[in-house]
Design a protein around this motif. Structure first.
Motif, PDB file in Angstrom:
ATOM      1  N   SER A 107     -46.359  39.112   5.570  1.00 41.72           N
ATOM      2  CA  SER A 107     -47.427  39.174   4.566  1.00 41.72           C
ATOM      3  C   SER A 107     -47.315  40.438   3.722  1.00 41.72           C
ATOM      4  O   SER A 107     -47.529  40.404   2.507  1.00 41.72           O
ATOM      5  N   SER A 108     -46.967  41.558   4.334  1.00 44.62           N
ATOM      6  CA  SER A 108     -46.831  42.806   3.572  1.00 44.62           C
ATOM      7  C   SER A 108     -45.683  42.719   2.570  1.00 44.62           C
ATOM      8  O   SER A 108     -45.798  43.200   1.436  1.00 44.62           O
ATOM      9  N   ASN A 109     -44.577  42.112   2.979  1.00 47.80           N
ATOM     10  CA  ASN A 109     -43.429  41.979   2.071  1.00 47.80           C
ATOM     11  C   ASN A 109     -43.809  41.219   0.811  1.00 47.80           C
ATOM     12  O   ASN A 109     -43.539  41.665  -0.314  1.00 47.80           O
ATOM     13  N   VAL A 110     -44.429  40.054   0.987  1.00 47.99           N
ATOM     14  CA  VAL A 110     -44.686  39.194  -0.169  1.00 47.99           C
ATOM     15  C   VAL A 110     -45.774  39.782  -1.062  1.00 47.99           C
ATOM     16  O   VAL A 110     -45.683  39.712  -2.298  1.00 47.99           O
ATOM     17  N   LEU A 111     -46.810  40.376  -0.477  1.00 42.16           N
ATOM     18  CA  LEU A 111     -47.872  40.952  -1.302  1.00 42.16           C
ATOM     19  C   LEU A 111     -47.384  42.182  -2.050  1.00 42.16           C
ATOM     20  O   LEU A 111     -47.746  42.402  -3.207  1.00 42.16           O
ATOM     21  N   TYR A 153     -44.877  44.034   7.624  1.00 40.28           N
ATOM     22  CA  TYR A 153     -43.579  43.569   7.158  1.00 40.28           C
ATOM     23  C   TYR A 153     -42.989  42.602   8.173  1.00 40.28           C
ATOM     24  O   TYR A 153     -43.249  42.714   9.373  1.00 40.28           O
ATOM     25  N   GLY A 154     -42.203  41.658   7.693  1.00 38.66           N
ATOM     26  CA  GLY A 154     -41.560  40.703   8.585  1.00 38.66           C
ATOM     27  C   GLY A 154     -40.525  41.388   9.469  1.00 38.66           C
ATOM     28  O   GLY A 154     -39.803  42.280   9.013  1.00 38.66           O
ATOM     29  N   VAL A 155     -40.471  40.974  10.717  1.00 37.66           N
ATOM     30  CA  VAL A 155     -39.477  41.496  11.647  1.00 37.66           C
ATOM     31  C   VAL A 155     -38.439  40.428  11.952  1.00 37.66           C
ATOM     32  O   VAL A 155     -37.242  40.646  11.851  1.00 37.66           O
ATOM     33  N   SER A 156     -38.930  39.239  12.315  1.00 33.55           N
ATOM     34  CA  SER A 156     -38.017  38.150  12.658  1.00 33.55           C
ATOM     35  C   SER A 156     -38.004  37.069  11.584  1.00 33.55           C
ATOM     36  O   SER A 156     -37.537  35.965  11.806  1.00 33.55           O
ATOM     37  N   SER A 157     -38.546  37.397  10.402  1.00 30.30           N
ATOM     38  CA  SER A 157     -38.586  36.424   9.311  1.00 30.30           C
ATOM     39  C   SER A 157     -38.202  37.121   8.002  1.00 30.30           C
ATOM     40  O   SER A 157     -38.177  38.348   7.916  1.00 30.30           O
ATOM     41  N   VAL A 158     -37.909  36.321   6.989  1.00 31.80           N
ATOM     42  CA  VAL A 158     -37.517  36.860   5.684  1.00 31.80           C
ATOM     43  C   VAL A 158     -38.645  37.662   5.057  1.00 31.80           C
ATOM     44  O   VAL A 158     -38.436  38.738   4.494  1.00 31.80           O
ATOM     45  N   SER A 159     -39.863  37.153   5.181  1.00 34.66           N
ATOM     46  CA  SER A 159     -40.972  37.764   4.452  1.00 34.66           C
ATOM     47  C   SER A 159     -42.267  37.708   5.244  1.00 34.66           C
ATOM     48  O   SER A 159     -42.851  36.645   5.423  1.00 34.66           O
TER      49      SER A 159
END
Length: 336
Positions: free
Chosen positions: A119-123, A111-117
């Motif tokens: 790789s885990s978030n988007v998939l 999951y993103g920590v310092s970003s919006v998305s």
């Protein structure tokens, strides 16, 4: 921990063994969240040493749930993140393009920590269900050409760190570790880093192993080929500069590779690009990164690899890999 933090704030460095034991102690829950947060903050204010980075990496590698897929020539495309550039999920998209070219991909992500998305978030938004079941991962890589290794499932040592990283929402030394701790230990690694000093350290550490690697850092600050500037690379064989001319394309602007302000926007952009409906700039950035990975494995020129990547993206082969991954992961969930 207090004595250790006191040493670090006085600019002392940890030995490789001390760094190793520190990560092991954190994984065992021996320190409270406040102490861990202070530790992260200290490393945000000074450069990490090679010994410290190697010790942290060795600890996470030894503690991870290892994945044996019975395939020797897999590759991972993974960036450190933390570059603050808010691009769309370039390396994840490039991973599906590479898989569509017949190269098995063991994509490690989180999951993103310092970003919006991340790789885990988007998939996850697109329907992929995460698993650590080896039979499912084998089916995914054999049928879809790619399996996704969601970091929290394979790095239980990180469970005490994840909530703190999320609360901080900032780049920490854990960003530096991501591309080096793939639990499948792929033969090939394309790693993007957020600065040239980290590139130097990655090169030193990768040289000590048996991985065939290429490390990327764009002079614009991106942890991948951005095409907004030229890109420095360091590989197992050589180092040099990659420019848009290597792919016979033009430079792009930051605005053209923006990843959206929300997870929903990020997923929409991802779906448009992988469906062959991306802009020319988006397609070129994805395929430039895919080309480096393809060139590493197939031993062809960057231009040949880029042309192959672009063709597979536009005719829907990358989308087909994603669709198969989604179906396989969702079937397993229904059976559970």
């Amino acid at each position: 921990m207090r004595a250790l933090i006191n040493r670090l704030t006085h600019y002392e460095q940890l030995s490789k063994e001390e760094a190793y034991q520190l990560l092991v102690a954190i994984s065992r829950g021996e320190f409270n969240p406040s102490s861990i947060a202070v530790l992260m903050a200290v490393f945000m204010m000074r450069h990490i040493s090679i010994d410290e980075l190697e010790g942290f990496r060795n600890a996470l590698q030894s503690l991870c749930k290892k994945v044996d897929l019975d395939i020797d020539n897999t590759i991972d495309l993974c960036g450190t993140g933390g570059d603050g550039k808010d691009t769309f999920n370039i390396s994840t998209l490039a991973s599906f393009v590479v898989a569509s070219c017949g190269i098995p991909v063991t994509k490690h992500g989180n999951y993103g920590v310092s970003s919006v998305s991340g790789s885990s978030n988007v998939l996850e938004q697109l329907g992929v269900k995460f698993t650590d079941e080896i039979d499912v991962l084998k089916q995914s890589i054999h049928e879809a050409g790619i399996c996704f290794l969601h970091a929290p499932l394979f790095h239980p040592a990180m469970k005490n760190v994840a909530p703190i990283r999320k609360d901080l929402g900032l780049k920490t030394f854990f960003n530096m570790l991501g591309p080096m701790i793939n639990p499948a230990f792929p033969k090939y690694q394309m790693a993007g880093v957020f600065d040239l000093e980290l590139m130097r350290m990655y090169g030193y550490l990768f040289q000590k192993g048996d991985v065939d690697y290429t490390i990327l850092h764009s002079f614009s600050g991106h942890d991948e080929i951005s095409l907004t500037s030229d890109c420095k690379f360091l590989s197992s064989e050589k180092e040099g500069i990659i420019t848009p001319m290597d792919f016979d394309v033009n430079y792009v602007s930051d605005a053209e590779i923006f990843g959206g302000k929300t997870l929903e926007e990020a997923a929409k952009i991802f779906d448009q690009i992988i469906s062959g409906k991306g802009t020319e700039a988006q397609n070129h950035v994805v395929c430039a990164n895919a080309a480096v990975a393809i060139s590493m494995v197939k031993k062809i020129s960057l231009k040949e690899a880029f042309d192959l990547a672009l063709e597979n993206l536009l005719v829907g082969k990358a989308k087909n890999s994603l669709n198969k991954l989604v179906v396989i992961s969702q079937k397993i969930e229904m059976q559970a």
